[in-house]
Write an enzyme that holds these catalytic residues in place. Structure first.
Site, PDB file in Angstrom:
ATOM      1  N   TYR A 194     -62.050  26.116 -36.813  1.00  0.00           N
ATOM      2  CA  TYR A 194     -61.502  25.477 -35.613  1.00  0.00           C
ATOM      3  C   TYR A 194     -59.988  25.699 -35.536  1.00  0.00           C
ATOM      4  O   TYR A 194     -59.447  26.113 -34.500  1.00  0.00           O
ATOM      5  CB  TYR A 194     -61.823  23.975 -35.659  1.00  0.00           C
ATOM      6  CG  TYR A 194     -61.238  23.169 -34.520  1.00  0.00           C
ATOM      7  CD1 TYR A 194     -61.881  23.112 -33.283  1.00  0.00           C
ATOM      8  CD2 TYR A 194     -60.046  22.461 -34.673  1.00  0.00           C
ATOM      9  CE1 TYR A 194     -61.350  22.376 -32.232  1.00  0.00           C
ATOM     10  CE2 TYR A 194     -59.511  21.719 -33.633  1.00  0.00           C
ATOM     11  CZ  TYR A 194     -60.165  21.678 -32.414  1.00  0.00           C
ATOM     12  OH  TYR A 194     -59.633  20.945 -31.381  1.00  0.00           O
ATOM     13  N   ASN A 196     -60.428  24.824 -21.355  1.00  0.00           N
ATOM     14  CA  ASN A 196     -60.541  23.572 -22.112  1.00  0.00           C
ATOM     15  C   ASN A 196     -61.764  23.513 -23.023  1.00  0.00           C
ATOM     16  O   ASN A 196     -61.718  22.846 -24.056  1.00  0.00           O
ATOM     17  CB  ASN A 196     -60.575  22.417 -21.092  1.00  0.00           C
ATOM     18  CG  ASN A 196     -61.104  21.142 -21.688  1.00  0.00           C
ATOM     19  OD1 ASN A 196     -60.406  20.458 -22.428  1.00  0.00           O
ATOM     20  ND2 ASN A 196     -62.369  20.809 -21.402  1.00  0.00           N
ATOM     21  N   GLY A 237     -65.539  23.573 -19.457  1.00  0.00           N
ATOM     22  CA  GLY A 237     -65.944  22.364 -20.186  1.00  0.00           C
ATOM     23  C   GLY A 237     -65.533  21.119 -19.430  1.00  0.00           C
ATOM     24  O   GLY A 237     -65.014  20.166 -20.012  1.00  0.00           O
ATOM     25  N   GLY A 238     -65.797  21.131 -18.118  1.00  0.00           N
ATOM     26  CA  GLY A 238     -65.357  20.009 -17.281  1.00  0.00           C
ATOM     27  C   GLY A 238     -66.321  18.841 -17.274  1.00  0.00           C
ATOM     28  O   GLY A 238     -66.030  17.803 -16.684  1.00  0.00           O
TER      29      GLY A 238
HETATM   30  P1  NAP Z   1     -65.909  17.021 -25.674  1.00  0.00           P
HETATM   31  O1  NAP Z   1     -65.783  15.631 -25.167  1.00  0.00           O
HETATM   32  O2  NAP Z   1     -66.787  17.297 -26.838  1.00  0.00           O
HETATM   33  O3  NAP Z   1     -66.338  17.968 -24.454  1.00  0.00           O
HETATM   34  C1  NAP Z   1     -66.475  19.329 -24.694  1.00  0.00           C
HETATM   35  C2  NAP Z   1     -66.684  20.052 -23.379  1.00  0.00           C
HETATM   36  O4  NAP Z   1     -66.791  21.464 -23.661  1.00  0.00           O
HETATM   37  C3  NAP Z   1     -67.986  19.647 -22.697  1.00  0.00           C
HETATM   38  O5  NAP Z   1     -67.787  19.735 -21.303  1.00  0.00           O
HETATM   39  C4  NAP Z   1     -68.963  20.723 -23.168  1.00  0.00           C
HETATM   40  O6  NAP Z   1     -70.071  20.942 -22.293  1.00  0.00           O
HETATM   41  C5  NAP Z   1     -68.042  21.934 -23.187  1.00  0.00           C
HETATM   42  N1  NAP Z   1     -68.554  23.013 -24.044  1.00  0.00           N
HETATM   43  C6  NAP Z   1     -68.733  23.009 -25.389  1.00  0.00           C
HETATM   44  N2  NAP Z   1     -69.267  24.178 -25.788  1.00  0.00           N
HETATM   45  C7  NAP Z   1     -69.420  24.924 -24.669  1.00  0.00           C
HETATM   46  C8  NAP Z   1     -69.958  26.218 -24.417  1.00  0.00           C
HETATM   47  N3  NAP Z   1     -70.444  27.012 -25.388  1.00  0.00           N
HETATM   48  N4  NAP Z   1     -69.976  26.653 -23.134  1.00  0.00           N
HETATM   49  C9  NAP Z   1     -69.520  25.878 -22.134  1.00  0.00           C
HETATM   50  N5  NAP Z   1     -69.008  24.659 -22.300  1.00  0.00           N
HETATM   51  C10 NAP Z   1     -68.974  24.194 -23.558  1.00  0.00           C
HETATM   52  O7  NAP Z   1     -64.477  17.611 -26.091  1.00  0.00           O
HETATM   53  P2  NAP Z   1     -62.989  17.135 -25.730  1.00  0.00           P
HETATM   54  O8  NAP Z   1     -62.565  16.182 -26.762  1.00  0.00           O
HETATM   55  O9  NAP Z   1     -62.896  16.792 -24.308  1.00  0.00           O
HETATM   56  O10 NAP Z   1     -62.216  18.496 -26.029  1.00  0.00           O
HETATM   57  C11 NAP Z   1     -61.736  19.348 -25.004  1.00  0.00           C
HETATM   58  C12 NAP Z   1     -60.754  20.335 -25.623  1.00  0.00           C
HETATM   59  O11 NAP Z   1     -59.694  19.604 -26.262  1.00  0.00           O
HETATM   60  C13 NAP Z   1     -61.380  21.224 -26.693  1.00  0.00           C
HETATM   61  O12 NAP Z   1     -60.853  22.529 -26.589  1.00  0.00           O
HETATM   62  C14 NAP Z   1     -60.910  20.574 -27.984  1.00  0.00           C
HETATM   63  O13 NAP Z   1     -60.842  21.490 -29.054  1.00  0.00           O
HETATM   64  C15 NAP Z   1     -59.536  20.061 -27.587  1.00  0.00           C
HETATM   65  N6  NAP Z   1     -59.080  18.971 -28.460  1.00  0.00           N
HETATM   66  C16 NAP Z   1     -59.756  17.787 -28.517  1.00  0.00           C
HETATM   67  C17 NAP Z   1     -59.314  16.804 -29.395  1.00  0.00           C
HETATM   68  C18 NAP Z   1     -60.031  15.470 -29.534  1.00  0.00           C
HETATM   69  O14 NAP Z   1     -59.687  14.683 -30.447  1.00  0.00           O
HETATM   70  N7  NAP Z   1     -60.969  15.139 -28.702  1.00  0.00           N
HETATM   71  C19 NAP Z   1     -58.190  17.037 -30.203  1.00  0.00           C
HETATM   72  C20 NAP Z   1     -57.528  18.243 -30.093  1.00  0.00           C
HETATM   73  C21 NAP Z   1     -57.978  19.220 -29.218  1.00  0.00           C
HETATM   74  P3  NAP Z   1     -71.412  20.025 -22.399  1.00  0.00           P
HETATM   75  O15 NAP Z   1     -71.048  18.694 -21.801  1.00  0.00           O
HETATM   76  O16 NAP Z   1     -72.449  20.747 -21.610  1.00  0.00           O
HETATM   77  O17 NAP Z   1     -71.748  19.932 -23.837  1.00  0.00           O
END
Ligand code: NAP
Length: 251
Positions: free
Chosen positions: A157, A91, A13-14
């Site tokens: 989640y 990630n 998920g980079g």
């Molecule tokens: P984000 O901005 O929504 O980005 C998500 C990333 O994951 C994107 O690169 C997306 O790819 C990829 N992804 C989603 N579904 C996928 C799949 N089926 N196969 C391959 N790639 C997939 O999320 P983020 O906020 O950076 O979150 C990253 C991590 O941190 C996650 O595990 C999330 O649960 C955790 N986290 C985030 C928060 C927050 O508030 N943001 C809080 C706690 C934990 P595409 O670009 O192609 O869609």
């Protein structure tokens, strides 16, 4: 000690958010980095353009992390390109709303497969590679405050993120004797696409509840991921590093 020259890193998920910030930081520090995206080719390509100025090799490709066959193909391509993998950052994830009585089985399964099964898939494949090649690799999994104290209306989640914590501790104990370290970073609210809609209206209320009083940026999460991947953390394994401005303390 923050020199990753010659180290090969996978960030799942980079293409966006925390993953993209982590890709950039590893590249700045000299690493070769491979990342996947799911649907967002444009974001993945833009990130690769931004990273062109760094010396390390960069590889990205589409891979749905919830599909074991796609993970096998992706990791094979990375190993073909780089020769070996040294660091794995699990990630990729999704965060969807769901009242338990209305949550369809498909929504439950999609979250399990994307957030938790994927972590098993990547660890399964990469640890096999490490044991075959006698590599002392490093894994950093991304959990959440939700994995420690639950999250109303996001129970699927929270279940995956709690699962990632116990999975991390299990692998840390299992793989320590092989020189493999396994840790977790646990964000709370972070300013990314995932949280954007909620933060649009709720940012002040959310920040007011947090001890440090601000919403972390993606780079605030990338930096501890880098630390746990570095020799500075050589004695740390099985740890859940909270990086959430203290919000895990406050519910
Ligand atoms: P984000 O901005 O929504 O980005 C998500 C990333 O994951 C994107 O690169 C997306 O790819 C990829 N992804 C989603 N579904 C996928 C799949 N089926 N196969 C391959 N790639 C997939 O999320 P983020 O906020 O950076 O979150 C990253 C991590 O941190 C996650 O595990 C999330 O649960 C955790 N986290 C985030 C928060 C927050 O508030 N943001 C809080 C706690 C934990 P595409 O670009 O192609 O869609």
């Amino acid at each position: 000690m923050l020199d990753f020259k010659g180290k090969n890193v996978i960030v799942t998920g980079g293409s966006r958010g925390i993953g993209a910030a982590t890709v950039k930081m590893f590249m700045q520090l000299g690493a070769n980095v491979a990342y996947n995206y799911n649907k967002n080719y444009r974001a993945a390509r833009e990130l690769s353009e931004q990273c062109e100025r760094y010396e390390g090799k960069l590889f990205f490709s589409e891979c749905d992390v919830s599909d074991y066959q796609e993970v096998l193909q992706f990791t094979k391509k990375v190993i073909d390109q780089f020769g070996q993998v040294d660091i794995l950052v699990n990630n990729a994830g999704i965060w969807e709303y769901g009242k338990i009585e209305e949550m369809p089985v498909d929504a439950w399964r999609k979250t399990m497969q994307t957030n938790l099964d994927s972590v098993y898939y990547f660890c399964h494949v990469i640890v096999k590679h490490w044991k075959e090649q006698n590599i002392s690799g490093i894994i950093v999994n991304i959990s959440s405050t939700a994995g420690q104290r639950g999250e109303a209306f996001h129970s699927h989640y929270a279940a995956t993120k709690g699962g990632i914590i116990s999975f991390t501790k299990s692998l840390a104990a299992e793989l320590g004797p092989d020189g493999i370290r396994v840790n977790c970073v646990a964000p709370g609210w972070v300013r990314t696409d995932m949280s954007a809609k909620t933060l649009e209206t709720e940012e002040d209320n959310i920040a007011a509840l947090m001890p440090l009083g601000f919403i972390p940026e993606a780079e605030d999460i990338a930096a501890p991921i880098i630390f746990l991947s570095s020799p500075m953390a050589r004695a740390i394994t099985g740890e859940i590093l909270n990086v959430n401005a203290g919000s895990v303390l406050c519910g």
